[in-house]
Design an enzyme around this catalytic site. Structure first.
Site, PDB file in Angstrom:
ATOM      1  N   HIS A 184      -0.365  -3.211   4.092  1.00 14.38           N
ATOM      2  CA  HIS A 184       0.428  -2.274   3.279  1.00 14.38           C
ATOM      3  C   HIS A 184       1.247  -3.038   2.241  1.00 14.38           C
ATOM      4  O   HIS A 184       1.264  -2.674   1.051  1.00 14.38           O
ATOM      5  CB  HIS A 184       1.343  -1.476   4.216  1.00 14.38           C
ATOM      6  CG  HIS A 184       2.356  -0.622   3.525  1.00 14.38           C
ATOM      7  ND1 HIS A 184       2.249   0.746   3.431  1.00 14.38           N
ATOM      8  CD2 HIS A 184       3.531  -0.944   2.910  1.00 14.38           C
ATOM      9  CE1 HIS A 184       3.294   1.225   2.778  1.00 14.38           C
ATOM     10  NE2 HIS A 184       4.093   0.218   2.448  1.00 14.38           N
ATOM     11  N   GLU A 185       1.922  -4.105   2.664  1.00 17.62           N
ATOM     12  CA  GLU A 185       2.747  -4.876   1.732  1.00 17.62           C
ATOM     13  C   GLU A 185       1.908  -5.599   0.687  1.00 17.62           C
ATOM     14  O   GLU A 185       2.278  -5.672  -0.487  1.00 17.62           O
ATOM     15  CB  GLU A 185       3.621  -5.864   2.501  1.00 17.62           C
ATOM     16  CG  GLU A 185       4.635  -5.217   3.430  1.00 17.62           C
ATOM     17  CD  GLU A 185       5.533  -4.215   2.718  1.00 17.62           C
ATOM     18  OE1 GLU A 185       5.852  -4.438   1.544  1.00 17.62           O
ATOM     19  OE2 GLU A 185       5.906  -3.210   3.345  1.00 17.62           O
ATOM     20  N   HIS A 221       0.962  -3.466  -2.235  1.00 15.71           N
ATOM     21  CA  HIS A 221       1.987  -3.348  -3.269  1.00 15.71           C
ATOM     22  C   HIS A 221       1.823  -4.463  -4.304  1.00 15.71           C
ATOM     23  O   HIS A 221       1.979  -4.239  -5.509  1.00 15.71           O
ATOM     24  CB  HIS A 221       3.387  -3.440  -2.649  1.00 15.71           C
ATOM     25  CG  HIS A 221       3.844  -2.205  -1.949  1.00 15.71           C
ATOM     26  ND1 HIS A 221       3.737  -0.946  -2.496  1.00 15.71           N
ATOM     27  CD2 HIS A 221       4.429  -2.034  -0.733  1.00 15.71           C
ATOM     28  CE1 HIS A 221       4.233  -0.049  -1.658  1.00 15.71           C
ATOM     29  NE2 HIS A 221       4.666  -0.687  -0.570  1.00 15.71           N
ATOM     30  N   GLU A 241       4.373   4.475  -1.751  1.00 19.50           N
ATOM     31  CA  GLU A 241       4.286   4.231  -0.311  1.00 19.50           C
ATOM     32  C   GLU A 241       3.058   4.910   0.281  1.00 19.50           C
ATOM     33  O   GLU A 241       2.357   4.325   1.123  1.00 19.50           O
ATOM     34  CB  GLU A 241       5.554   4.707   0.384  1.00 19.50           C
ATOM     35  CG  GLU A 241       6.805   3.913   0.022  1.00 19.50           C
ATOM     36  CD  GLU A 241       6.665   2.429   0.315  1.00 19.50           C
ATOM     37  OE1 GLU A 241       5.958   2.061   1.276  1.00 19.50           O
ATOM     38  OE2 GLU A 241       7.267   1.621  -0.424  1.00 19.50           O
TER      39      GLU A 241
END
Length: 307
Positions: free
Chosen positions: A141-142, A145, A221
């Site tokens: 997930h990070e 980004h 997100e």
């Protein structure tokens, strides 16, 4: 996101472009309004330009410093580096620097102006609570980004609010100590009146920037959740990590959560947040956990239940 195997998100790209365009228009109107109410143009340029450069070049370091995070080597944190190495190979992207924040608050964040400058950070509280599959999902997930380049967009978008907030406070202080003229032949607006106009303009700009960046933050997100779920092929692992972290967050002392709350927009989950789909969620940095879990469950069904 050139070369990355993360699922492309045209919706995120469109929203980032639209947000930056709208903030650019607000920014231009902000500068013009400050000049029109009597603020010297050179002072406007100095304040706005100075804050822009400061925010752009120091935001990553500021986040690391405030979280007490420090970069770690593969020898210091072999487990964390191994997960990041594997994910970067899967995503076909450059490996960012890896950092650890020694706090029991279970969270992770990514920062940096570009892929070369990027840092992915996990807290010791996160690594202690998650199993390897869940940790991989959160770090994916990070990394998404970083791949989507939305970290730098959020950094740039946030600077206008910082400038407007600073000028609002400065204008209020100046208005208190600079009362209007009591007579004489001086022409032009009184200093206190100018200060109050600056406060009004700054407050409007801050509100507009706040709403725009929060809308983008919530969507990014959801986009990062989608990208991580498809890259790892395990949406249920991300959902499990999200549920576990959110539940454990309630056991963290409130003072500890408030110390890290200013960085909510960059966290995997907010340190302090409201629940459900109420009015407060419209101003939140993250979408409600129910929405995130529902999206992951839908992805799991699309993948044939293999999540």
């Amino acid at each position: 996101m050139a070369g990355s195997r993360f699922v492309p998100d045209r919706g995120l790209t469109t929203r980032m472009i639209l947000t930056m365009a709208l903030l650019g228009a607000v920014y231009a109107a902000f500068v013009v309004a400050l000049v029109l109410v009597g603020m010297p143009w050179w002072l406007v340029a100095l304040v706005v330009g100075g804050f822009a450069l400061l925010q752009y070049f120091t935001s990553g370091r500021a986040a690391m410093f405030s979280m007490g995070a420090h970069e770690v080597t593969p020898q210091q944190e072999p487990r964390l580096h191994a997960v990041v190495d594997r994910l970067c190979a899967m995503a076909d992207m450059p490996k960012p620097r890896v950092a650890v924040a020694r706090t029991d608050v279970p969270n992770a964040f990514a920062t940096g102006r570009s892929e070369k400058d990027a840092v992915v950070c996990a807290t010791t509280g996160l690594m202690r609570r998650l199993d390897p599959v869940e940790l991989e999902a959160v770090l994916a997930h990070e990394l998404s980004h970083v791949a989507h380049r939305d970290v730098v967009v959020m950094t740039i978008a946030g600077f206008l609010g910082v400038v407007a907030g600073f000028l609002t406070q400065a204008g209020l202080r100046f208005a208190v100590f600079a009362p209007g003229r009591r007579g004489g032949n001086d022409s032009g607006p009184a200093p206190a009146a100018v200060a109050l106009l600056v406060v009004l303009v700054s407050a409007v700009v801050w509100a507009a920037g706040f709403v725009l960046t929060r809308m983008l933050s919530r969507y990014r997100e959801l986009s990062a959740d989608r990208a991580a779920a498809y890259l790892t092929g395990r949406p249920s692992a991300l959902g499990g990590a999200l549920t576990k972290i959110t539940g454990d967050m309630a056991r963290i002392p409130t003072d500890d959560l408030r110390r890290v709350e200013p960085f909510n927009a960059f966290f995997f989950t907010p340190a302090l947040s409201g629940k459900g789909f109420g009015i407060g969620s419209l101003l939140a940095t993250h979408p409600p956990i129910e929405q995130r879990l529902a999206q992951l469950a839908d992805i799991s069904r699309r993948l044939g239940g293999g999540g």
